[in-house]
Design a protein around this motif. Structure first.
Motif, PDB file in Angstrom:
ATOM      1  N   HIS A   1      -2.106  -2.202  -2.475  1.00 32.39           N
ATOM      2  CA  HIS A   1      -3.266  -1.474  -2.994  1.00 32.39           C
ATOM      3  C   HIS A   1      -3.247  -0.051  -2.458  1.00 32.39           C
ATOM      4  CE1 HIS A   1      -7.864  -0.648  -2.898  1.00 32.39           C
ATOM      5  NE2 HIS A   1      -7.350  -0.225  -4.033  1.00 32.39           N
ATOM      6  N   LEU A   2      -3.448   0.921  -3.358  1.00 31.72           N
ATOM      7  CA  LEU A   2      -3.609   2.326  -2.986  1.00 31.72           C
ATOM      8  C   LEU A   2      -4.979   2.780  -3.473  1.00 31.72           C
ATOM      9  CD1 LEU A   2      -0.349   1.963  -3.740  1.00 31.72           C
ATOM     10  CD2 LEU A   2      -0.337   4.360  -3.107  1.00 31.72           C
ATOM     11  N   PRO A   3      -5.993   2.888  -2.569  1.00 30.57           N
ATOM     12  CA  PRO A   3      -7.344   3.289  -2.985  1.00 30.57           C
ATOM     13  C   PRO A   3      -7.344   4.699  -3.581  1.00 30.57           C
ATOM     14  CG  PRO A   3      -7.352   2.349  -0.768  1.00 30.57           C
ATOM     15  CD  PRO A   3      -5.912   2.583  -1.143  1.00 30.57           C
ATOM     16  N   PRO A   4      -8.429   5.065  -4.277  1.00 26.89           N
ATOM     17  CA  PRO A   4      -8.519   6.421  -4.854  1.00 26.89           C
ATOM     18  C   PRO A   4      -8.458   7.493  -3.768  1.00 26.89           C
ATOM     19  CG  PRO A   4     -10.236   4.981  -5.743  1.00 26.89           C
ATOM     20  CD  PRO A   4      -9.605   4.246  -4.623  1.00 26.89           C
ATOM     21  N   GLN A   5      -7.768   8.571  -4.048  1.00 31.00           N
ATOM     22  CA  GLN A   5      -7.586   9.699  -3.119  1.00 31.00           C
ATOM     23  C   GLN A   5      -7.083   9.243  -1.756  1.00 31.00           C
ATOM     24  OE1 GLN A   5     -11.359  10.478  -4.262  1.00 31.00           O
ATOM     25  NE2 GLN A   5     -10.414  11.158  -6.139  1.00 31.00           N
ATOM     26  N   HIS A   6      -6.242   8.219  -1.757  1.00 27.04           N
ATOM     27  CA  HIS A   6      -5.705   7.686  -0.493  1.00 27.04           C
ATOM     28  C   HIS A   6      -4.379   8.363  -0.198  1.00 27.04           C
ATOM     29  CE1 HIS A   6      -5.194   4.827   2.736  1.00 27.04           C
ATOM     30  NE2 HIS A   6      -3.984   4.527   2.294  1.00 27.04           N
ATOM     31  N   THR A   7      -4.261   8.932   1.011  1.00 25.77           N
ATOM     32  CA  THR A   7      -3.029   9.642   1.377  1.00 25.77           C
ATOM     33  C   THR A   7      -2.202   8.875   2.401  1.00 25.77           C
ATOM     34  OG1 THR A   7      -4.253  10.859   3.089  1.00 25.77           O
ATOM     35  CG2 THR A   7      -4.079  11.883   0.917  1.00 25.77           C
ATOM     36  N   GLY A   8      -2.726   7.814   2.970  1.00 26.44           N
ATOM     37  CA  GLY A   8      -1.993   7.061   3.976  1.00 26.44           C
ATOM     38  C   GLY A   8      -1.100   6.011   3.338  1.00 26.44           C
ATOM     39  N   PRO A   9      -0.539   5.109   4.167  1.00 28.14           N
ATOM     40  CA  PRO A   9       0.331   4.053   3.637  1.00 28.14           C
ATOM     41  C   PRO A   9      -0.457   3.066   2.793  1.00 28.14           C
ATOM     42  CG  PRO A   9      -0.117   3.709   5.975  1.00 28.14           C
ATOM     43  CD  PRO A   9      -0.673   5.047   5.630  1.00 28.14           C
ATOM     44  N   ARG A  10       0.234   2.448   1.859  1.00 26.14           N
ATOM     45  CA  ARG A  10      -0.448   1.485   1.010  1.00 26.14           C
ATOM     46  C   ARG A  10      -0.770   0.219   1.797  1.00 26.14           C
ATOM     47  NH1 ARG A  10       4.588   0.121  -3.113  1.00 26.14           N
ATOM     48  NH2 ARG A  10       6.024  -0.770  -1.569  1.00 26.14           N
ATOM     49  N   VAL A  11      -1.776  -0.522   1.313  1.00 25.96           N
ATOM     50  CA  VAL A  11      -2.327  -1.668   2.031  1.00 25.96           C
ATOM     51  C   VAL A  11      -1.843  -2.945   1.348  1.00 25.96           C
ATOM     52  CG1 VAL A  11      -4.436  -2.794   2.798  1.00 25.96           C
ATOM     53  CG2 VAL A  11      -4.344  -0.306   2.658  1.00 25.96           C
ATOM     54  N   LEU A  12      -1.323  -3.888   2.166  1.00 21.61           N
ATOM     55  CA  LEU A  12      -0.861  -5.163   1.630  1.00 21.61           C
ATOM     56  C   LEU A  12      -2.069  -6.019   1.258  1.00 21.61           C
ATOM     57  CD1 LEU A  12       1.471  -7.159   1.082  1.00 21.61           C
ATOM     58  CD2 LEU A  12       1.196  -7.969   3.444  1.00 21.61           C
ATOM     59  N   VAL A  13      -2.043  -6.544   0.015  1.00 23.62           N
ATOM     60  CA  VAL A  13      -3.116  -7.422  -0.444  1.00 23.62           C
ATOM     61  C   VAL A  13      -2.717  -8.875  -0.216  1.00 23.62           C
ATOM     62  CG1 VAL A  13      -4.551  -8.091  -2.394  1.00 23.62           C
ATOM     63  CG2 VAL A  13      -3.819  -5.711  -2.142  1.00 23.62           C
ATOM     64  N   ALA A  14      -1.611  -9.285  -0.804  1.00 25.37           N
ATOM     65  CA  ALA A  14      -1.146 -10.669  -0.668  1.00 25.37           C
ATOM     66  C   ALA A  14       0.351 -10.702  -0.944  1.00 25.37           C
ATOM     67  CB  ALA A  14      -1.897 -11.600  -1.624  1.00 25.37           C
ATOM     68  N   ALA A  15       1.003 -11.778  -0.444  1.00 26.49           N
ATOM     69  CA  ALA A  15       2.451 -11.941  -0.639  1.00 26.49           C
ATOM     70  C   ALA A  15       2.746 -13.407  -0.866  1.00 26.49           C
ATOM     71  CB  ALA A  15       3.221 -11.406   0.561  1.00 26.49           C
TER      72      ALA A  15
END
Length: 1006
Positions: free
Chosen positions: A451-465
């Motif tokens: 997941h990459l939230p709106p206007q997010h500049t950091g690393p992407r966030v793991l949702v599920a695998a």
């Protein structure tokens, strides 16, 4: 400013007359603090400039120890051998401490072996060689002695290698200095017995730059000589192919560097390791090595097999060690027993069965790499070393095969993705559903959602695998099932993966969602990504609450209703909504107090401190509004009201969870009118005339009031000479007395008494009246009533004024009535006259009071002489300056000392005559009189010549310094005149002597 110009002119004139000028002496020393290690050789520089005298200056060094920072301890001098103190004499004589002269005006102080006791503040001093003292003759710097924590170690070895073999040496270097320091690590080679200078092989400098020695530059550039840091303290030197010129003794040297305050780096410690002896032998023609490959052109996932064949005579009785090299780096090694030895980076592949090496025979050795990757491409070689016996570390001879190039080609990816969503736009609280369809995969795949939230500049966030075996794991942000519900990742068909997020929190759950699919086959992996975007609208979007009431002013006991209207940019009925009611009492005394909260399911949570509202309030709800109905309003209900509306996420209970959105309404003020006061107080004006010293009573009467009311009565006094009312005493509705500030003394409390004689009448009793009690008296009545929850003031009324006057006997006192005007200079004293004319009654005593009236009509008593002779000072600050002289019984003159500007005003005195009443044994006032007025004006102090001089700094400076300048100029003039007179006289004597010689010896004057 004028003084400064005089001094500048004087100094310029001095230099012009003397014709002499020189620079200022300046001694500078190395800037500190300097951190040096114990046992090291330390130098401190010192130089002098701007001096006069010989070019070679002398220097003296001293130290101020931390234990005695004010005491100088002498160390060494360039001019005085007896200069050192006893504790330094031996070290100076043995040259453990000495001074090196760099040039005539610069030296170096050497301490060959620094000791802990050498820490302190060093001072460099230069004896004076100038005509006069001008400038600085010494300078100081601080030296800090720290422990030497640097260590360097290497296991000494004796190595014999064949030409072309690889050599690796490791050096352990560590430090534990608390200061910020850098390390440099270098390798050096000594030839023969070490008589010649060491040759640098490769050094890692303090600036983290690799610097090869001159003989190793070319081999360093091609990568045959390397220095790597392995771990925190290990440094490894690698020589890929040794040459005969590498023979000798190799050692490691480490240095610790620190940055001095002058921004230069200084090595504070150096350590060398033991030495390793390296001998390089030539390759023997008896040993031949060849390498072959089953296939040298492979694809990712194929198997690579390399055969190393050894050719030698009588090979069955000989012992060989075989190494496979890729790009000069060892991949695997087989010892003479056939045991496989792997480097750390290849051990994992061997454990997975992807790498294997074995001894097929004494002349054939096989290396197999399964499922090769792109990193396995490159030039392979086989290196063989012969040893006398298994386990021997020294080789007899060695040889290396030619290289064989192996190429590994990547295979094409065949996986394709399609990512979509069924919920491109939702409101916070609703679910998100995503689909990831995988096509073309030939084996099981693993799936990761990011997941990459709106206007997010950091690393992407793991949702599920989901791994290939179906194991499911959630990202750390999504592991709490109570926040977003039970998140699901399912494989709905052979190649479709569905991600469901049951509950969104806010706009941050919007943005881009990435599906990452990884397929593994034949030891290789391929990753493909696809993404889709969703928008989550906040439940707070357009959320607004408006509070209103039909009436904002209600009578006591009347009901009122507040309506909280809610609106939003979405249908408010479709989301869970709660409302909280808040109240701030009047007058405001802090934050709002919470009354009650109504939850979405209708539950009402009342605050414990607001139980009175619960008993009289009614709460109702419609589609978009909330109502608070208050019955029987009381005074405590007066204040400001607010409502707070919160929107909650669907399927998320309010308890323990944050609201999705919240808004607070405007404040609505409610005013509660108390019952109307019917109070009426008697307002007739009256007067009371009494004899001095008698008691009197003044009445305050209530004409009409309600039956249930209680009353508070406050008595006021208006003096004759002042219109400002003074509070005498207040009796509240509980009959508690409170005296005013001017009547708080015990004497006045005992004379002024408040008494409630009936339900509608109160008295003020004044005992033993005196002339100062004359004036007007009145009362203020407050009506109080108990209204359900407390006492409330309904109103108040003010009575008419009663004038209190004194009735004196016919006898009159005669005081001088003449009005005067007096002017007096500030700081001097003045006497104000008050004379009693005629006789007073026998058996009477007199008292007198002096008054001052300033601009604005304010009259204040200054001094009172009582009938018993005691003097009272109402103004304590004036007691030291007021003096009642009374040279005669009828003279009450007042002397005012050290007159000030604030003493100006109108003065008069009042004399009273008292007589003891034998019947009641009390003093009665018989007569009183006031004198005429004296107008006192103050004059500023006289200005003198001395005061004018002292008040002008520039004039004072001129008078003080101008004579000094004149004396200086006169002295310089006399000095110059004497100097020229002496010079002329000397020239005249010399001429006469020459003429005399000419006459005696016949020489001619030239």
């Amino acid at each position: 400013m004028g003084l400064a110009w005089y001094l500048v002119a004087a100094f310029l004139l001095f230099f012009l007359l003397s014709g002499l000028s020189h620079a200022q002496r300046l001694v500078t020393v190395q800037k500190g603090p300097l951190y040096r290690t114990e046992g090291s050789h330390v130098t401190l520089w010192c130089k002098v400039s701007g001096y006069q005298g010989p070019a070679e200056q002398n220097f003296q060094w001293s130290i101020y120890l931390p234990s005695a920072p004010e005491r100088e301890v002498q160390i060494i001098s360039t001019v005085d051998p007896s200069f050192p103190y006893a504790i330094y004499t031996q070290r100076v004589h043995s040259r453990g401490i000495y001074v090196e002269r760099v040039q005539g005006d610069a030296v170096l102080l050497h301490i060959t072996e620094l000791q802990e006791r050498d820490a302190g503040e060093y001072e460099c001093h230069t004896p004076n060689t100038d005509e006069r003292y001008f400038g600085s003759y010494s300078a100081k710097t601080k030296l800090v002695v720290i422990a030497d924590t640097l260590s360097a170690s290497m296991v000494p070895q004796v190595l014999t290698c064949a030409k072309g073999e690889a050599v690796e040496l490791t050096c352990e270097v560590s430090k534990s200095t608390t200061q910020h320091t850098h390390l440099s690590v270098g390798w050096y080679r000594l030839q023969g017995a070490g008589e010649s200078p060491a040759e640098e092989v490769l050094t890692l400098s303090k600036d983290f730059i690799l610097r090869p020695g001159p003989s190793y530059t070319q081999r360093f550039l091609v990568g045959d000589v390397r220095l790597n840091k392995v771990g925190n303290t290990t440094y490894k030197l690698s020589i890929v192919g040794v040459e005969p010129s590498d023979q000798g003794q190799l050692y490691c040297e480490a240095a610790e560097w620190i940055a001095d305050p002058d921004e230069t780096w200084k090595d504070i410690s150096r350590k060398q390791t033991g030495r390793t002896s390296l001998a390089v032998t030539s390759q023997s023609r008896d040993l031949s090595v060849d390498i072959t490959a089953a296939a040298s052109s492979l694809s990712e996932g194929d198997t690579l097999q390399l055969n190393c064949m050894v050719g030698a005579q009588k090979e069955t009785s000989r012992h060989f060690q075989v190494r496979w090299l890729l790009k000069g780096v060892e991949v695997a090694r087989v010892d003479p027993h056939g045991v496989l030895i792997l480097e750390e980076e290849h051990e994992e592949r061997a454990k997975l069965g992807q790498l294997q090496a074995f001894k097929q025979s004494n002349t054939v050795y096989v290396l197999t790499i399964y499922e090769v990757g792109l990193k396995d491409s490159g030039m392979y070689r086989c290196s063989v070393s012969e040893v006398k016996a298994p386990g021997d570390v020294h080789s007899i001879q060695s040889n290396q095969s030619s290289g064989i190039q192996v190429d590994v080609k990547p295979i094409e990816r065949r996986t394709h993705l399609s990512v979509s969503t069924r919920t491109p736009q939702v409101t916070a609280g609703e679910a998100l559903i995503f689909l990831c369809e995988v096509r073309g995969a030939t084996s099981r795949v693993s799936v990761r959602w990011w997941h990459l939230p709106p206007q997010h500049t950091g690393p992407r966030v793991l949702v599920a695998a989901m791994e290939r075996d179906g194991t499911l794991s959630l990202g750390s942000t999504y592991q709490d099932g109570g926040t977003r519900g039970g998140l699901r990742l399912e494989k709905s068909s052979s190649g479709t993966f569905t991600l469901v997020i049951p509950t969104t929190l806010d706009e941050s759950d919007g943005g881009r969602y990435v599906c990452e699919v990884t397929e593994q086959s034949r030891g290789q992996s391929w990753t493909e990504e696809g993404e889709t975007a969703v928008t989550v609208s906040s439940t707070g979007l357009g959320l607004h609450a408006t509070l209103r009431s039909r009436i904002v002013t209600v009578r006591y006991g009347q009901s009122f209703e507040l309506v909280c209207q809610v609106s939003a940019n979405y249908t408010i009925e479709e989301v869970p909504v709660s409302v909280g009611w808040f109240f701030q009492p009047s007058p405001p005394a802090g934050l709002y107090h919470k009354l009650v909260q109504v939850l979405p399911d209708g539950t009402m949570n009342w605050e414990t401190a607001q139980q009175r509202f619960q008993r009289k309030a009614q709460l109702t709800k419609t589609a978009t509004s909330f109502r608070l109905h208050i019955h029987s309003a009381v005074a405590a209900d007066e204040g400001a009201y607010q409502c707070e509306v919160k929107v909650w996420r669907k399927n998320a209970p309010p308890q323990g969870q944050p609201a999705a959105a919240a808004t607070t309404s405007n404040a609505v003020g409610i005013r509660v009118l108390l019952p109307e006061s019917k109070l009426q107080v008697a307002t007739e004006e009256s007067s009371v005339e009494i004899a001095g010293g008698a008691d009197t009573t003044i009445e305050c009467r209530i004409m009409f009031a309600q039956n249930k009311s209680q009353f508070a009565v406050t008595w006021y006094f208006v003096p004759v000479a002042d219109e400002t009312p003074l509070q005498i005493v207040r009796a509240d509705y509980r009959s508690v007395l409170e005296y005013g500030a001017k009547f708080s003394s015990s004497a006045l409390k005992s004379r002024f008494l408040s008494q409630r004689v009936s339900s509608n009448a109160s008295w003020l009793r004044i005992l033993s009246t005196n002339p100062r009690d004359q004036g007007r008296y009145y009362c203020v009545v407050e009506e109080w009533q108990w209204l359900v929850d407390g006492w409330y003031k309904l109103g108040e009324g003010t009575s008419g004024r009663t004038t209190l006057e004194f009735k004196l006997p016919g006898h009159q006192l005669q005081l001088e009535k003449t009005n005067r005007s007096v002017s007096v200079r500030e700081g001097e004293e003045v006497t104000l006259h008050c004379l009693l004319q005629g006789a007073h009654l026998s058996a009477t005593h007199l008292s007198a009071t002096w008054f001052q009236e300033k601009e604005g009509g304010h009259v204040r008593p200054l001094l009172t002489l009582h009938r018993d002779g005691a003097i009272e000072y109402p103004q304590e600050s004036l007691a030291a300056r007021l003096h009642l002289r009374r040279p005669a019984a009828a003279d009450f003159s007042l002397t005012l000392r050290s007159v000030e500007e604030g003493d100006a005003g109108l003065y008069h005195c009042q004399v009273q005559e008292w007589q003891l009443q034998s019947e009641v044994k009390s003093w009665a006032l018989q007569a009183l009189a006031s004198s005429g007025y004296t107008q006192l004006a103050t004059i500023p102090p006289e200005s003198t010549v001395l005061s004018r001089i002292c008040s002008s700094p520039s004039l004072l400076n001129f008078i003080l310094y101008f004579p000094l300048v004149l004396i200086l100029l006169l002295t310089l003039g006399v000095f110059c005149w004497c100097f020229r007179l002496r010079k002329n006289k000397k020239g005249s004597i010399t001429g006469d002597q020459v003429m005399e010689l000419q006459g005696t010896n016949g020489f001619e004057k030239t």
